[in-house]
Motif scaffolding. Structure first.
Motif, short mmCIF file in Angstrom:
data_model
loop_
_atom_site.label_atom_id
_atom_site.label_comp_id
_atom_site.label_asym_id
_atom_site.label_seq_id
_atom_site.Cartn_x
_atom_site.Cartn_y
_atom_site.Cartn_z
N ARG A 155 9.19 12.92 -13.82
CA ARG A 155 7.77 12.57 -13.34
C ARG A 155 8.00 10.91 -13.07
NH1 ARG A 155 1.89 13.19 -15.86
NH2 ARG A 155 0.93 11.63 -14.57
N HIS A 156 8.57 10.23 -13.91
CA HIS A 156 8.49 8.64 -14.05
C HIS A 156 9.42 8.44 -12.59
CE1 HIS A 156 9.55 4.59 -14.94
NE2 HIS A 156 10.74 4.82 -14.81
N GLN A 157 10.70 9.02 -12.60
CA GLN A 157 11.58 8.65 -11.36
C GLN A 157 10.73 8.87 -9.92
OE1 GLN A 157 14.65 7.34 -11.93
NE2 GLN A 157 14.31 7.38 -14.17
N GLU A 158 10.13 9.99 -9.88
CA GLU A 158 9.34 10.46 -8.79
C GLU A 158 8.17 9.42 -8.55
OE1 GLU A 158 8.17 12.16 -5.33
OE2 GLU A 158 9.97 12.81 -6.47
N GLU A 159 7.62 9.11 -9.39
CA GLU A 159 6.26 7.98 -9.10
C GLU A 159 6.69 6.68 -9.13
OE1 GLU A 159 3.53 9.16 -12.28
OE2 GLU A 159 3.01 10.86 -11.46
N LYS A 160 7.85 6.45 -9.41
CA LYS A 160 8.19 4.97 -9.76
C LYS A 160 8.97 4.54 -8.48
CE LYS A 160 8.96 0.51 -11.09
NZ LYS A 160 7.98 -0.47 -10.97
N PHE A 161 9.96 5.36 -8.24
CA PHE A 161 10.94 5.23 -7.15
C PHE A 161 11.11 5.98 -6.04
CE2 PHE A 161 12.85 4.12 -11.54
CZ PHE A 161 12.86 2.79 -11.57
N LEU A 162 10.58 6.95 -5.84
CA LEU A 162 10.72 7.77 -4.74
C LEU A 162 9.22 7.93 -3.95
CD1 LEU A 162 12.90 10.73 -6.24
CD2 LEU A 162 13.49 8.96 -4.77
N SER A 163 8.42 8.77 -4.35
CA SER A 163 7.09 8.88 -3.67
C SER A 163 6.16 7.76 -4.00
CB SER A 163 6.42 10.10 -4.19
OG SER A 163 6.15 10.19 -5.11
N GLY A 164 6.46 7.04 -5.09
CA GLY A 164 5.57 6.02 -5.49
C GLY A 164 6.29 4.62 -5.06
N ASP A 165 7.26 4.93 -4.14
CA ASP A 165 8.12 3.72 -3.75
C ASP A 165 8.15 3.84 -2.22
OD1 ASP A 165 8.72 0.73 -3.58
OD2 ASP A 165 10.67 1.47 -3.95
N GLY A 166 7.38 4.63 -1.63
CA GLY A 166 7.20 4.71 -0.14
C GLY A 166 8.32 5.98 0.56
N LEU A 167 8.62 6.59 -0.19
CA LEU A 167 9.72 7.88 0.34
C LEU A 167 8.48 9.05 0.82
CD1 LEU A 167 12.26 8.95 0.47
CD2 LEU A 167 11.98 10.39 -1.47
N THR A 168 8.86 9.34 2.02
CA THR A 168 8.01 10.40 2.62
C THR A 168 9.11 11.22 3.65
OG1 THR A 168 7.66 9.20 4.70
CG2 THR A 168 6.31 8.87 3.03
N LYS A 169 8.51 12.30 3.87
CA LYS A 169 9.43 13.30 4.68
C LYS A 169 9.77 12.52 5.90
CE LYS A 169 7.46 17.79 2.99
NZ LYS A 169 6.83 19.06 3.41
N ALA A 170 9.19 11.84 6.52
CA ALA A 170 9.31 10.98 7.64
C ALA A 170 10.56 9.78 7.85
CB ALA A 170 7.98 10.43 8.23
N ASN A 171 10.23 9.50 6.59
CA ASN A 171 11.67 8.37 6.43
C ASN A 171 12.79 8.91 5.54
OD1 ASN A 171 10.90 8.04 3.41
ND2 ASN A 171 9.35 6.54 4.15
#
Length: 395
Positions: A155-171
């Protein structure tokens, strides 16, 4: 009886991006050290109380000083162990080497986290490895406790570095392309020569090694891509890990003074088109006091990207190295970077200061008392995300 040489203590987590980079550098330079595979359970409090962060790699010197952050640490060691230098003596090529090292450190971070934590196969593996090998202690006893710890880490990795840092399906495709394109650029070079500057590793090699070693060449999904697409890069990873200054002998970098080294132009263009504009925009939003901003790069939108004070400092360091060059060398760097779109974002708004290292004494740290909330949050994640600046110690 001969006096035993004093050794440094190098604290590492052996799945870590920057730990692999520092380990390879220390091995190559043959700097005497004890490598300590640390867990937060056993070593986290000691590391945090002496550096301000529960974060590795860090080094304790024989004089009981503590060092942290690989790039300034390597500069610190270069001054004290000048044999087999990793920065070319030519000022222009030396600056380009530092630019690529910084680009590799910071811009490869997002794809390395993406491949490790986004795909089910990879994240299932690393939830367990992080609990067993990084958290340790109570969290590694197995059963529901370890399962819960793994969920919290993910959850930390996801919220801090993925979806929480601009990662979307579009990019997502853009993130993947950063890795794929970098493999292709490096493969072209390593099919012709052992390292980025010929027969010996440079600072830029160690910069790219950080992501390519413990992440891309070891994580299941990115490992398969590397083996199939870039076997020369896969071979280079092992070659650099096995390299020592004694085995390779006198350093003889292969470049023409004042010119872009062979094969480097595509990598520099990547840095100029994406990384340097990002650093510039990040700095401008930092000056405004923003916490996040929407970032458009190469036709892709990254919404809600974190403003990074540390990367404001990365830009400051690059500007400092540039300003230290003679006027003629600065002009030559401009001739190289300007057509690629990198000169303006590197040099504009040069007044923006991060205050990350206000006294200019990194990588030396000083002991400090940590807030309770930091202790509680980092107990689960090893994160520094509740901190905004580092405390350094005068030499």
């Amino acid at each position: 009886m001969a006096k035993q040489e004093a050794k440094f203590d190098l604290y590492v987590f052996h799945r870590s991006y920057f730990c692999g980079k520092m380990m390879a550098y220390m091995r190559y330079k043959q700097i005497p050290c004890n490598t300590i595979y640390a867990t937060l359970d056993k070593h986290g409090s000691d590391i945090a109380s002496n550096t301000g962060l529960r974060q590795m790699p860090c080094v304790r010197t024989p004089e009981e000083q503590w060092l942290q952050d690989t790039t300034p640490m390597m500069d610190w060691f270069e001054e004290r162990f000048p044999q087999a230098p990793v920065v070319p003596t030519d000022p222009v090529v030396g600056f380009l080497t530092r630019l690529l090292e910084d680009y590799a450190d910071e811009w490869m971070w997002r794809p390395s986290i993406y491949y490790r934590w986004h795909t089910k196969e990879d994240r299932t593996l690393y939830k367990k490895l992080f609990v067993d090998e990084l958290l340790g202690g109570f969290w590694a006893i197995g059963g529901p406790v370890s399962w819960l710890a793994g969920k919290l880490v993910h959850r930390h990795q996801e919220e801090k570095f993925l979806s929480g840092d601009g990662l979307t399906k579009a990019n997502r495709k853009h993130v993947e392309a950063v890795y794929i394109n970098t493999l292709d650029r490096l493969e072209t070079i390593f099919q012709k020569q052992p390292y980025l500057l010929g027969s010996h590793p440079s600072l830029a090699d160690f910069g790219f090694f950080g992501s390519m070693f413990w992440h891309f060449s070891n994580d299941p999904t990115s490992n398969r891509i590397m083996q199939e697409r870039a076997p020369g890069v896969y071979e280079w990873v092992a070659r650099l890990w096995n390299a020592t200054s004694t085995k390779l002998g006198e350093v003889k970098f292969d470049y023409v003074v004042g010119q872009v080294p062979e094969g480097w132009e595509p990598l520099l263009r990547d840095a100029c088109e994406a990384y340097l504009p990002y650093l510039s925009e990040n700095a401008q939003h930092f000056e405004k006091g923003s916490k996040r901003f929407d970032w458009n790069v190469q036709g892709f939108l990254y919404p809600g990207v974190h403003v990074s004070p540390y990367r404001v400092w990365c830009r400051e360091r690059l500007q400092g190295f540039l300003n230290a060059l003679s006027e003629s060398d600065q002009n030559r760097v401009r001739e190289i970077l300007e057509p690629m779109g990198g000169w303006k974002p590197l040099t504009s708004n040069a007044h923006i200061q991060s205050n990350w290292d206000p006294e200019g004494i990194a990588p030396l740290c000083k002991p400090q008392k940590l807030p309770l909330m930091y202790k509680l949050k980092s107990r689960f994640t090893g994160s520094n995300h509740v901190r905004t600046r580092r405390a350094w110690m005068k030499d």
